[in-house]
Motif scaffolding. Structure first.
Motif, PDB file in Angstrom:
ATOM      1  N   ILE A   4       5.418  13.943   1.315  1.00 13.47           N
ATOM      2  CA  ILE A   4       6.158  12.483   2.030  1.00 13.47           C
ATOM      3  C   ILE A   4       5.392  11.517   1.195  1.00 13.47           C
ATOM      4  O   ILE A   4       4.440  11.418   1.245  1.00 13.47           O
ATOM      5  CB  ILE A   4       5.964  12.519   3.321  1.00 13.47           C
ATOM      6  N   TYR A   5       6.130  10.580   0.607  1.00 14.16           N
ATOM      7  CA  TYR A   5       5.555   9.212   0.165  1.00 14.16           C
ATOM      8  C   TYR A   5       6.030   8.095   1.125  1.00 14.16           C
ATOM      9  O   TYR A   5       7.183   8.078   1.198  1.00 14.16           O
ATOM     10  CB  TYR A   5       6.521   9.345  -1.378  1.00 14.16           C
ATOM     11  N   ILE A   6       5.090   7.420   1.327  1.00 16.25           N
ATOM     12  CA  ILE A   6       5.338   6.031   2.177  1.00 16.25           C
ATOM     13  C   ILE A   6       4.626   4.750   1.512  1.00 16.25           C
ATOM     14  O   ILE A   6       3.775   4.666   1.073  1.00 16.25           O
ATOM     15  CB  ILE A   6       4.482   6.298   3.638  1.00 16.25           C
ATOM     16  N   SER A   7       5.617   4.026   1.273  1.00 20.29           N
ATOM     17  CA  SER A   7       5.250   2.663   0.835  1.00 20.29           C
ATOM     18  C   SER A   7       5.428   1.496   1.738  1.00 20.29           C
ATOM     19  O   SER A   7       6.651   1.400   2.238  1.00 20.29           O
ATOM     20  CB  SER A   7       5.815   2.572  -0.684  1.00 20.29           C
ATOM     21  N   LEU A   8       4.506   0.821   1.727  1.00 17.36           N
ATOM     22  CA  LEU A   8       4.719  -0.628   2.655  1.00 17.36           C
ATOM     23  C   LEU A   8       4.466  -1.733   1.925  1.00 17.36           C
ATOM     24  O   LEU A   8       3.193  -1.758   1.067  1.00 17.36           O
ATOM     25  CB  LEU A   8       3.353  -0.666   3.674  1.00 17.36           C
ATOM     26  N   THR A   9       5.075  -2.753   1.970  1.00 10.86           N
ATOM     27  CA  THR A   9       5.267  -3.940   1.372  1.00 10.86           C
ATOM     28  C   THR A   9       5.549  -5.102   2.579  1.00 10.86           C
ATOM     29  O   THR A   9       6.674  -5.103   3.100  1.00 10.86           O
ATOM     30  CB  THR A   9       6.471  -3.926   0.351  1.00 10.86           C
TER      31      THR A   9
ATOM     32  N   ASP B 210       0.909  -1.275   0.218  1.00  4.92           N
ATOM     33  CA  ASP B 210       0.068  -0.095   0.023  1.00  4.92           C
ATOM     34  C   ASP B 210       0.790   1.253  -0.044  1.00  4.92           C
ATOM     35  O   ASP B 210       2.096   1.079   0.634  1.00  4.92           O
ATOM     36  CB  ASP B 210      -1.080  -0.018   1.181  1.00  4.92           C
ATOM     37  N   GLN B 211       0.439   2.380  -0.393  1.00  4.66           N
ATOM     38  CA  GLN B 211       1.138   3.529  -0.694  1.00  4.66           C
ATOM     39  C   GLN B 211       0.401   4.640  -0.154  1.00  4.66           C
ATOM     40  O   GLN B 211      -0.909   4.740  -0.234  1.00  4.66           O
ATOM     41  CB  GLN B 211       1.604   3.666  -2.165  1.00  4.66           C
ATOM     42  N   LEU B 212       0.964   5.755   0.482  1.00  4.38           N
ATOM     43  CA  LEU B 212       0.475   6.823   0.769  1.00  4.38           C
ATOM     44  C   LEU B 212       1.207   8.134   0.504  1.00  4.38           C
ATOM     45  O   LEU B 212       2.458   8.101   0.683  1.00  4.38           O
ATOM     46  CB  LEU B 212       0.207   6.834   2.506  1.00  4.38           C
ATOM     47  N   THR B 213       0.733   9.296  -0.214  1.00  6.14           N
ATOM     48  CA  THR B 213       1.301  10.491  -0.539  1.00  6.14           C
ATOM     49  C   THR B 213       0.738  11.392   0.266  1.00  6.14           C
ATOM     50  O   THR B 213      -0.623  11.674   0.301  1.00  6.14           O
ATOM     51  CB  THR B 213       1.331  10.675  -1.886  1.00  6.14           C
ATOM     52  N   ILE B 214       1.603  12.173   1.157  1.00  2.75           N
ATOM     53  CA  ILE B 214       0.914  13.268   2.193  1.00  2.75           C
ATOM     54  C   ILE B 214       1.744  14.478   2.299  1.00  2.75           C
ATOM     55  O   ILE B 214       2.747  14.235   1.967  1.00  2.75           O
ATOM     56  CB  ILE B 214       0.572  12.481   3.427  1.00  2.75           C
ATOM     57  N   GLN B 215       1.236  15.617   2.373  1.00  8.52           N
ATOM     58  CA  GLN B 215       1.782  16.691   2.700  1.00  8.52           C
ATOM     59  C   GLN B 215       2.456  16.780   3.962  1.00  8.52           C
ATOM     60  O   GLN B 215       1.586  16.377   4.991  1.00  8.52           O
ATOM     61  CB  GLN B 215       0.698  18.048   2.551  1.00  8.52           C
ATOM     62  N   SER B 216       3.524  17.259   4.064  1.00  6.65           N
ATOM     63  CA  SER B 216       4.554  17.381   5.056  1.00  6.65           C
ATOM     64  C   SER B 216       3.830  18.252   6.279  1.00  6.65           C
ATOM     65  O   SER B 216       3.741  19.725   6.107  1.00  6.65           O
ATOM     66  CB  SER B 216       5.971  17.737   4.804  1.00  6.65           C
ATOM     67  N   SER B 217       3.537  17.765   7.347  1.00  2.00           N
ATOM     68  CA  SER B 217       2.955  18.640   8.422  1.00  2.00           C
ATOM     69  C   SER B 217       2.999  17.718   9.725  1.00  2.00           C
ATOM     70  O   SER B 217       2.813  16.451   9.432  1.00  2.00           O
ATOM     71  CB  SER B 217       1.606  19.154   8.273  1.00  2.00           C
ATOM     72  N   LEU B 218       3.164  18.322  10.900  1.00  2.00           N
ATOM     73  CA  LEU B 218       3.007  17.534  12.113  1.00  2.00           C
ATOM     74  C   LEU B 218       1.857  16.860  12.403  1.00  2.00           C
ATOM     75  O   LEU B 218       1.514  15.730  12.774  1.00  2.00           O
ATOM     76  CB  LEU B 218       3.668  18.191  13.340  1.00  2.00           C
ATOM     77  N   GLU B 219       0.775  17.460  11.751  1.00  2.00           N
ATOM     78  CA  GLU B 219      -0.826  17.022  11.830  1.00  2.00           C
ATOM     79  C   GLU B 219      -0.800  15.613  11.263  1.00  2.00           C
ATOM     80  O   GLU B 219      -1.567  15.024  11.556  1.00  2.00           O
ATOM     81  CB  GLU B 219      -1.786  18.117  11.391  1.00  2.00           C
ATOM     82  N   ALA B 220      -0.049  15.501  10.086  1.00  2.00           N
ATOM     83  CA  ALA B 220      -0.098  14.289   9.230  1.00  2.00           C
ATOM     84  C   ALA B 220       0.421  13.022   9.962  1.00  2.00           C
ATOM     85  O   ALA B 220      -0.025  11.857   9.356  1.00  2.00           O
ATOM     86  CB  ALA B 220       0.697  14.589   7.988  1.00  2.00           C
ATOM     87  N   LEU B 221       1.126  13.164  11.096  1.00  2.00           N
ATOM     88  CA  LEU B 221       1.533  12.114  11.704  1.00  2.00           C
ATOM     89  C   LEU B 221       0.490  10.993  12.284  1.00  2.00           C
ATOM     90  O   LEU B 221       0.787  10.050  12.124  1.00  2.00           O
ATOM     91  CB  LEU B 221       2.361  12.585  13.126  1.00  2.00           C
TER      92      LEU B 221
END
Lengths: 146, 122
Positions: free
Chosen positions: A65-70, A6-17
């Motif tokens: 920020i791009y996050i990919s989980l495998t 799965d992948q998630l692309t999100i704008q950088s902010s501490l709220e995104a944590l």
């Protein structure tokens, strides 16, 4: 064999944590990873993304920020990418509790924790200016724990 | 929805119990930092942190305690931890927190310890 990704692309902010933590948590949960492994993984990803927001993007909220989980067999790989400034490991003070106590520093434990919590931590920077962090952890599944 | 809540219980003129609830991360840590800074400024330095309802802590949250512990001890106070859930204790343990902070089963034990110290000093 890849079990799930799965992948998630999100704008950088501490709220995104919290969104990032939920994304990782849900992925682990649906793959029936045991709670103890989930706690470590969620914390490691939180620490890594906190560093991206604060240090790579210097708290500016226009970074991506791009996050990919495998999940391959029993190994979870987490890839984190950003276009912020270069990470310099020499900038990270050694997380020695006695030194911290003396200097009463507030931060710098993120990398130390990530290394303790994960089996593999590998950072690279591409020529195009992309930071790439790979984290890996061998996980246990609920059915194994029975 | 609030992700993090701080409940301040002024147990006595000297001792305060800070009850944490929810998620303490880099986003919510400044809230706790402000509260503790405020107490220290007012010379309220006998602080008990109750973790019972805290679901999550990252290093940003732990850093708040490290930032103030020295000032607090210099002023004759301390930060003592109580009701620490196992999964939060695991993070404490990795960072060596049990060497730096006293950890008690509940607030009562921590209060007794503060009172014993004051009696010894009399």
């Amino acid at each position: 064999m890849i079990k799930d990704s799965d992948q998630l692309t999100i704008q950088s902010s501490l709220e995104a944590l919290k969104i990032i933590r939920n994304f990782v948590y849900e992925f682990c949960k649906r793959n029936k990873i045991v709670e103890k492994s989930i706690n470590s993984i969620v914390l490691a990803v939180d620490e890594a993304t906190t560093n991206i927001v604060k240090h790579a993007y210097k708290n500016k909220e226009n970074g991506i920020i791009y996050i990919s989980l495998t999940l391959r067999d029993n190994v979870l790989s987490i890839e984190l990418e950003d276009l912020g400034v270069k990470f310099n490991e020499n900038d990270i003070p050694k997380a020695n509790i006695e030194d911290y106590y003396k200097e009463h520093k507030k931060g710098g434990w993120g990398v130390f924790l990530i290394k303790k919590l994960m089996d593999l931590v590998h950072y690279t920077r591409s020529d195009e200016g992309k930071n790439y962090l790979l984290l890996e952890k061998k996980v246990e599944f609920e059915e194994d724990a029975k | 929805m609030t992700d993090f809540k701080i409940n301040i219980d002024n147990y006595s003129n000297e001792i305060v119990i800070i009850k944490l609830e929810g998620y303490l991360d880099a986003h919510t840590a400044p809230e706790l930092e402000n509260q503790i800074a405020n107490l220290v400024e007012n010379d309220i330095v006998k602080i008990i942190i109750d973790f019972e309802k805290l679901n999550y802590i990252s290093s940003a949250g732990l850093g708040v305690f490290m930032a103030y512990i020295e000032d607090i001890r210099e002023k004759g106070g301390d930060i003592k931890f109580t009701n620490v859930p196992d999964k939060i204790y695991e993070v404490f343990d990795i960072l060596g927190f049990p060497m730096i902070y006293e950890i008690y089963k509940d607030s009562k034990e921590a209060i007794n310890n503060f009172n014993e110290i004051s009696n010894d000093q009399r």
